[in-house]
Design a protein around this motif. Structure first.
Motif, PDB file in Angstrom:
ATOM      1  N   GLN A 105       0.810  -1.214   0.000  1.00  0.00           N
ATOM      2  CA  GLN A 105       0.000   0.000   0.000  1.00  0.00           C
ATOM      3  C   GLN A 105       0.848   1.271   0.000  1.00  0.00           C
ATOM      4  O   GLN A 105       0.344   2.352  -0.327  1.00  0.00           O
ATOM      5  CB  GLN A 105      -0.922   0.014   1.220  1.00  0.00           C
ATOM      6  N   ARG A 131       2.549   3.842  -3.860  1.00  0.00           N
ATOM      7  CA  ARG A 131       1.880   4.660  -4.877  1.00  0.00           C
ATOM      8  C   ARG A 131       2.579   6.016  -4.999  1.00  0.00           C
ATOM      9  O   ARG A 131       3.578   6.310  -4.354  1.00  0.00           O
ATOM     10  CB  ARG A 131       0.409   4.848  -4.530  1.00  0.00           C
ATOM     11  N   SER A 182      -4.520   0.937  -9.136  1.00  0.00           N
ATOM     12  CA  SER A 182      -4.634   1.828  -7.972  1.00  0.00           C
ATOM     13  C   SER A 182      -4.216   3.255  -8.290  1.00  0.00           C
ATOM     14  O   SER A 182      -4.549   4.181  -7.552  1.00  0.00           O
ATOM     15  CB  SER A 182      -3.800   1.290  -6.803  1.00  0.00           C
ATOM     16  N   LYS A 230      -9.361  -2.975  -2.129  1.00  0.00           N
ATOM     17  CA  LYS A 230      -9.135  -1.983  -1.068  1.00  0.00           C
ATOM     18  C   LYS A 230     -10.090  -0.797  -1.258  1.00  0.00           C
ATOM     19  O   LYS A 230     -10.077  -0.144  -2.307  1.00  0.00           O
ATOM     20  CB  LYS A 230      -7.683  -1.498  -1.092  1.00  0.00           C
ATOM     21  N   TRP A 269      -8.415   3.918  -0.490  1.00  0.00           N
ATOM     22  CA  TRP A 269      -7.160   4.538  -0.901  1.00  0.00           C
ATOM     23  C   TRP A 269      -7.199   6.032  -0.600  1.00  0.00           C
ATOM     24  O   TRP A 269      -8.205   6.702  -0.837  1.00  0.00           O
ATOM     25  CB  TRP A 269      -6.957   4.353  -2.403  1.00  0.00           C
TER      26      TRP A 269
END
Length: 460
Positions: A135, A138, A310, A379, A382
């Protein structure tokens, strides 16, 4: 400065692959100095005392300007999940940039010599640990790494250049740390800020279809060749050199090349040499199968497959509680384009840069990451990648090359985003495909630099 080589403690030892001291040694090539740097940076910038990862960057400067007080220019690579280029400073955009900048080529977290993410480095983690870890890779974390380095170097402001996903990172930087930036160059990387991933893929499937049609118009015999290859895969159990079962879906993914300049002819040459006769029977050649394996960069750079969707997971409504999961958007949207689901006897279409859940079922190096990939796809929370309010008051000069026929970043969405950002100027062109910076980087950089000079004069 070059940070010292040292051993890492406890959990950091498990996460960080220590870089060899030799790779922290500077070198000189054709009048240009290449100075490596390594930094220990928090995995989670909200927990600065927690786990650490290593970030690697290479400082590049001309020897005749080495001691000059040059501004910095930080390069953000496309992807996500690929390291900065190991570039020759005698050509391309880097040659042009070095005339006025000290350039920092950043290996974004998880790539290159920064603590890498591969199926090997994640092997000792459970699926939930992989999910929690990934996670933090990004654009928001990448930009915070750059800010950490800027402060470490005691640089008041620096310029940035972003290609493709690197442009997405640039808009994240402009959203949250505009006070740290002198100016911004972007090539092929202005994202949609207001729509769900589904909207992105609805546009890109149409663009991919257009690229297919253009390719097969240029090489009419290629359609027959592709159908022959696909039918062979449907009727035979074919394995790649790594032992992986090779399927039609995998073959279709080489269509990612259709969005790159100068790629159509090599792609056709590859197709026409696919078969070899063995014992009187046509068989896919080892050379072709090796080339197909080489096309699967997801195997060596899994961040792309794990986190690609994502990058579009931005809370785009005023309600910050809105769910942001992609839920395998490209796979769901694909069902509205049945022409991409090949069956024997129908017209063949390549796919583009889309990522699909079947990749984690079929591709050898992605199989161990399947559970984590599913968790990431679902998820729901975000965090924001962009601050639309901040961008609407932008004061940092921004010049970008937007490619009218871009297969990866939809031109209409880029134009819509730019209309929201003041002090920005776009060069809208069909001269180049998405990889224009790699094809004609010196010209593109100089064009954007001239645009920035004009913008700076207007702002003053």
């Amino acid at each position: 400065m070059i940070s010292s080589y040292r051993q890492y403690k406890t959990i950091a030892k498990e996460l960080i692959v220590p870089i060899l001291p030799e790779l922290l040694t500077p070198f000189i090539d054709q009048g240009v100095s290449y100075q490596p740097h390594q930094f220990d940076i928090p995995l989670d910038h909200n927990d600065p005392q927690g786990k650490a990862i290593s970030i690697y960057a290479r400082e590049v400067v001309r020897l005749d300007k080495q001691h000059a007080n040059l501004p910095w220019l930080v390069y953000f690579q496309g992807g996500p999940g690929f390291p900065s280029p190991r570039a020759d400073a005698q050509s391309g955009w880097l040659k042009a940039a070095l005339l006025q900048y000290r350039v920092l080529l950043l290996d974004q977290r998880g790539t290159g010599f920064s603590t890498p993410i591969t199926h090997q480095t994640l092997a000792n983690m459970s699926a939930d640990e992989q999910y929690q870890y990934l996670q933090h890779f990004r654009a928001d974390s990448i930009v915070k790494d750059a800010e950490w380095i800027r402060r470490h170097f005691n640089v008041e402001k620096w310029a940035i250049i972003g290609q493709s996903f690197g442009g997405f990172c640039s808009l994240t930087y402009l959203s949250f740390y505009p006070q740290s930036l002198l100016k911004s160059y972007i090539t092929g990387g202005i994202p949609d800020l207001c729509g769900h991933a589904d909207q992105v893929y609805q546009a890109t499937y149409q663009r991919v279809k257009q690229k297919n049609q253009r390719f097969f118009q240029q090489f009419p015999q290629a359609q027959m060749l592709c159908q022959r290859i696909a039918d062979h895969l449907l009727n035979h159990h074919v394995t790649l050199p790594n032992g992986q079962h090779f399927t039609v879906e995998q073959f279709q993914t080489i269509g990612i090349n259709l969005g790159r300049g100068h790629a159509a002819l090599p792609m056709y040459y590859l197709l026409e040499s696919a078969f070899v006769e063995v014992a009187g029977q046509p068989t896919l050649s080892y050379a072709f199968l090796q080339a197909m394996l080489n096309e699967q960069s997801y195997q060596t750079n899994p961040i792309y497959a794990l986190l690609h969707e994502s990058i579009y997971c931005q809370p785009f409504a005023k309600n910050e509680q809105q769910q942001t999961q992609s839920a395998w958007s490209a796979q769901r949207v694909r069902q509205h384009y049945p022409e991409f689901n090949y069956q024997s006897g129908q017209e063949f279409y390549f796919t583009g840069e889309m990522v699909y859940p079947w990749m984690f079922e079929q591709m050898a190096c992605l199989k161990p990451l399947q559970s984590a990939a599913e968790k990431l796809a679902q998820k729901p929370d975000w965090p924001a990648l962009y601050d639309l309010e901040a961008l609407s008051h932008n004061q940092v000069p921004l010049a970008c090359a937007t490619y009218v026929e871009d297969m990866y970043v939809e031109f209409d969405y880029s134009r819509r985003t730019l209309a929201m950002i003041p002090n920005s100027q776009a060069w809208m062109t069909n001269e180049y495909e998405h990889n224009g910076l790699g094809i004609d980087g010196e010209n593109i950089f100089e064009r954007l630099d001239q645009m920035l000079q004009q913008l700076e004069q207007q702002i003053q």
